[in-house]
Design an enzyme around this catalytic site. Structure first.
Site, PDB file in Angstrom:
ATOM      1  N   CYS A  31       0.843  -1.197   0.000  1.00 14.65           N
ATOM      2  CA  CYS A  31       0.000   0.000   0.000  1.00 14.65           C
ATOM      3  C   CYS A  31       0.880   1.250   0.000  1.00 14.65           C
ATOM      4  CB  CYS A  31      -0.923   0.021   1.219  1.00 14.65           C
ATOM      5  SG  CYS A  31      -0.046   0.195   2.787  1.00 14.65           S
ATOM      6  N   CYS A  34       3.305   1.573   2.882  1.00 12.11           N
ATOM      7  CA  CYS A  34       4.548   0.798   2.698  1.00 12.11           C
ATOM      8  C   CYS A  34       5.523   1.572   1.824  1.00 12.11           C
ATOM      9  CB  CYS A  34       4.242  -0.550   2.047  1.00 12.11           C
ATOM     10  SG  CYS A  34       3.074  -1.585   2.941  1.00 12.11           S
ATOM     11  N   ASP A 494      13.829  26.287 -31.229  1.00 12.71           N
ATOM     12  CA  ASP A 494      14.991  26.560 -32.076  1.00 12.71           C
ATOM     13  C   ASP A 494      14.531  26.536 -33.531  1.00 12.71           C
ATOM     14  OD1 ASP A 494      17.830  26.748 -32.758  1.00 12.71           O
ATOM     15  OD2 ASP A 494      17.562  24.697 -33.475  1.00 12.71           O
ATOM     16  N   ASP A 695      17.465  20.643 -31.436  1.00 11.53           N
ATOM     17  CA  ASP A 695      17.989  19.403 -31.998  1.00 11.53           C
ATOM     18  C   ASP A 695      19.505  19.347 -32.083  1.00 11.53           C
ATOM     19  OD1 ASP A 695      18.411  21.236 -34.116  1.00 11.53           O
ATOM     20  OD2 ASP A 695      18.376  19.571 -35.546  1.00 11.53           O
ATOM     21  N   ASP A 699      22.095  23.453 -28.694  1.00 16.69           N
ATOM     22  CA  ASP A 699      20.836  23.583 -27.961  1.00 16.69           C
ATOM     23  C   ASP A 699      20.899  22.921 -26.585  1.00 16.69           C
ATOM     24  OD1 ASP A 699      19.590  24.878 -30.109  1.00 16.69           O
ATOM     25  OD2 ASP A 699      19.080  22.971 -31.043  1.00 16.69           O
TER      26      ASP A 699
END
Length: 805
Positions: A31, A34, A494, A695, A699
């Site tokens: 649970c 726990c 970008d 990409d 960046d």
């Protein structure tokens, strides 16, 4: 530099931190209490930087300082807390890890299913056997049955049952009660043993969890029933029927086991996307091997026997076994399992191919490059596995409540018992009757208050959402990134390679008027010179000439003129390709062509002139084209209420032209990588939550600085590694999908937590009997256990709806 040896399953932590991360299998958690307890103890361990415990996955992911701790010490920390743990298996193959986990989950599910069915059947038998007992007590003037559920069952079924099974009612009461006692003991020690063992372990460590509630509730009901069986006169002396709760004990165990069974099955459902990826990898590969005669032959090998640089043979319709680079042949390859893109991608010599993708029509050979855990498919699976084991920040709310929940419920149960007993005693009820009614209410409070639903509310949603994202080519690196993505207010894009294709392409070929040159003539002449140049514009011209299947004549006497262009002899003709200054030096004048070039340049296109034997032949325009998906994706982001900014190192004129095409009004141009980071920081200081989409290598710093970094999958490995979300497709539609999925997931998490909390807020008072004085409604322990199981199943079912998001 020698390779650093680490224990199995240990990976480096954040770059530069010196920390390491390990995921430990943890058993015995049932649970949210726990989960919260294990996480709290791990977080307090020396050297631990971060700890994330996942109830559904049965795992703990810990980032720690290896100078202060170790995986073995962390395992011992969990063991000292009262739960099971072990070092991660020394298996490098994520597919094998998944298979092992599936085997464990399947075994757990089958064991729970058998126990739930057997105990459920035993509960039905116990209920039937209890009917004559309650009828006998009622006829003896001992009053109506205190348990409202059994009272309803007796009133509805007892007349019919007595007519159908008169022999059952002829069995002596003592025989029935002792038989029920023996059957209940059997169910408790076999089907329910885990509850009592776990509760005892928690008690030894001065803690309480869901097993404590079940053990105390059923244990109290069992002891009460044993007294009613062994010394019934203790009850009859006070005018109270010696009713037994054996059927309630068995049914409670059966219903809780049923709830756990559904949770185990849900674990397999939420991991379906991960399992589907594992199924994509073939088990064998055909590779070329040398023969004794000095030739080559095809040999079919198990995948584990394939080595780097092996030449793999692929036929039409086959699935690629490993990653590699095509050496000969060409085909179209279905990469939808990675990108979500349904259209096959054309592949030829030199192109990269990915294991698990499907070859369409052609046949080719390729050289294996990355195998096993280093392959793209394995990396995606590991990313998904780690993401599913992570925690979303919203889970902290459930953790804080769960930490004090069980002790609070036990106190409320005691208060419920005392309140009912005093109230009924003051109302003139006998001490025995008050005891029975108070006892039933207290047990119902213990059972209905199980915090399982709280523990499942967030991890089930994270597991389903990360799997659903992967199916659409969106790889989300954990619950924290998933939650943050839905809260962003500003998205910074970008330009090059993100909004645009990132590769120059010819957009216009305009022949000069009054000449015999056509478009193809101009392009072929230019390509003959540019074939000897390494300029980016030269590459675009060559690609366009090849795409038109033009014959490119050979050039001689080639000369590159820095800052101007190139010249050469093509056959007997002198050809010049370059800018306006080159044309001026060569005294090539054509005002109409210069006007055309100026018009093209206004649209941010790079123009080159082509002259043949001192006469203007035409002008070629080259630009980095905008992706066709960019404009609709940006419009969708703006419709979602996001402020969209374009960020680029290009000049202002080029940036403005691209921005006009895609509908962006906020532009930051001519910035270096440090300037990109500064732009992100400025937005954050203004109180905005910022996502950065890029990409390239330049960046990466901005991706890290942003609240959410999103890397386009066609970009560099560095950018993808730095990002929180990686898009396998090279377009912005994945950004829209990621944010939409995040928002839907957050709604689902909030719904799950809301209903988990509301269930307990409403259920505990009802179980305590607050509705009884006005409406006469009193919840039976059996009905309470049914409601508890339903709450967990409802949370899991709600999370599974994200599969269709």
């Amino acid at each position: 530099m020698p390779e650093v040896l680490r224990p199995a399953g240990v990976i480096p932590g954040p770059e530069g931190s010196g920390a390491q991360t390990v995921t430990l299998p943890v058993t015995g958690m049932t649970c949210a209490a726990c989960q919260s307890r294990v996480q709290r103890q791990l977080s307090r361990a020396p050297g631990v930087v971060d700890a994330s415990v996942n109830l559904l996955m049965g795992s703990a992911t810990v980032t720690y300082d290896p100078a202060m701790s170790s995986p073995a010490a962390l395992v011992q920390r969990v063991l000292d807390t009262g739960y099971g743990a072990e070092l991660p298996a020394a298996v490098d193959d994520v597919v094998e890890q998944l298979a092992a986990r599936d085997a464990t989950t399947s075994h757990e599910y089958e064991a729970l299913r058998v126990r739930a069915i057997v105990s459920g059947a035993a509960g039905a038998i116990a209920m039937l056997a209890s009917m004559p007992l309650m009828t006998s007590n009622a006829h003896a003037g001992m009053g109506i049955v205190a348990d409202p559920f059994m009272r309803w069952v007796m009133q509805a079924l007892s007349p019919w049952l007595e007519a159908a099974m008169p022999w059952l009612y002829a069995i002596p009461t003592a025989v029935l009660t002792w038989s029920l006692l023996a059957m209940t003991l059997g169910v408790m020690f076999w089907a329910g043993r885990q509850f009592y063992v776990s509760a005892w372990q928690a008690l030894r460590h001065r803690a309480a969890d869901m097993n404590t509630l079940v053990a105390v509730g059923t244990g109290a009901a069992f002891l009460y029933s044993v007294l009613a069986t062994v010394v019934p006169e203790l009850f009859t002396r006070h005018g109270v029927a010696p009713d037994v709760y054996f059927e309630a004990v068995i049914f409670i165990i059966a219903l809780i086991l049923t709830g756990r069974m559904f949770e185990a099955r849900a674990t397999r459902s939420t991991a379906a996307a991960l399992r589907a990826l594992a199924a994509l990898r073939p088990t064998t590969a055909r590779v070329m091997r040398p023969t004794p005669e000095g030739g080559e032959t095809e040999v079919e090998l198990q995948l584990r026997d394939v080595r780097t640089n092996d030449v793999v043979v692929i036929r039409p319709g086959e699935r690629l076994p490993v990653d590699g680079v095509i050496e000969s042949g060409s085909s179209a390859v279905d990469e939808s399992m990675l990108t979500g893109e349904s259209m096959p991608v054309t592949k030829q010599s030199g192109d990269r191919v990915i294991g698990g993708t499907i070859n369409a029509t052609g046949a080719f050979r390729y050289r294996a490059t990355t195998l096993g855990s280093r392959s793209v498919l394995a990396q995606i699976m590991m990313l998904m596995r780690d993401a599913q084991a992570s925690r979303a920040p919203i889970q902290g709310l459930a953790d804080r409540i769960s930490a004090v929940f069980v002790p609070t419920v036990i106190v409320l149960s005691v208060i419920t018992f005392a309140t009912w007993f005093v109230m009924l005693s003051n109302a003139g009820a006998g001490g025995g009757a008050a005891l029975v009614r108070a006892f039933a209410a207290a047990v119902a409070v213990l059972i209905i208050a199980c915090p399982c639903a709280m523990g499942l509310a967030v991890p089930t949603a994270v597991m389903v959402a990360t799997g659903r994202g992967a199916e659409g080519g969106v790889l989300i690196k954990g619950g924290e990134a998933l939650q943050r993505a839905g809260a962003i207010t500003t998205i910074v894009l970008d330009k090059t390679g993100t909004i645009t294709e990132g590769r120059p392409a010819v957009t216009d070929v305009v022949p000069a008027t009054g000449t015999t040159f056509g478009e193809n003539d101009v392009l072929a002449m230019a390509a003959s010179l540019e074939s000897l140049s390494e300029h980016a514009v030269a590459g675009a011209i060559m690609r366009d000439a090849r795409a038109r299947d033009l014959t490119i004549p050979a050039a001689t006497a080639f000369e590159s003129l820095t800052g101007l262009g190139v010249t050469a002899m093509v056959g007997a003709r002198f050809v010049a390709v370059g800018n306006g200054r080159l044309m001026e030096q060569l005294a090539v004048r054509d005002q109409a062509m210069h006007d055309t070039a100026s018009s093209l340049a206004a649209d941010a296109k790079t123009t080159v002139f082509v002259a043949v034997d001192g006469v203007m032949a035409g002008v070629i325009a080259v630009t980095d084209p905008v992706r066709k998906e960019s404009q609709p994706a940006i419009a969708a982001l703006q419709a979602m209420g996001l402020d969209v900014i374009m960020l680029t190192g290009d000049n202002a004129q080029t940036a403005a032209a691209v921005a006009r095409v895609v509908g962006i009004t906020r532009i930051v141009s001519e910035v270096l990588p440090a300037g990109k980071v500064s732009t992100i920081v400025d937005e954050q200081r203004a109180g905005r939550l910022v996502a950065m989409v890029g990409d390239g290598v330049n960046d990466a710093p901005a991706l890290v600085q942003a609240d959410v970094g999103i890397a386009i999958g066609t970009g560099t490995d560095i950018a993808i590694e730095a990002a929180d979300i990686a898009l396998m497709r090279g377009d912005l539609s994945g950004v829209v999908r990621a944010i939409q999925l995040s928002r839907r997931t957050m709604r689902t998490m909030r719904q799950n937590l809301f209903w988990a909390f509301v269930y307990n807020v409403i259920g505990i008072p009802v179980a305590a009997g607050v509705l009884y004085p006005v409406f006469g409604v009193l919840l039976s322990p059996v009905l309470a256990s049914m409601a508890m199981a339903f709450s967990s199943v409802s949370v899991v079912t709600n999370s599974l709806r994200l599969k269709s998001a």
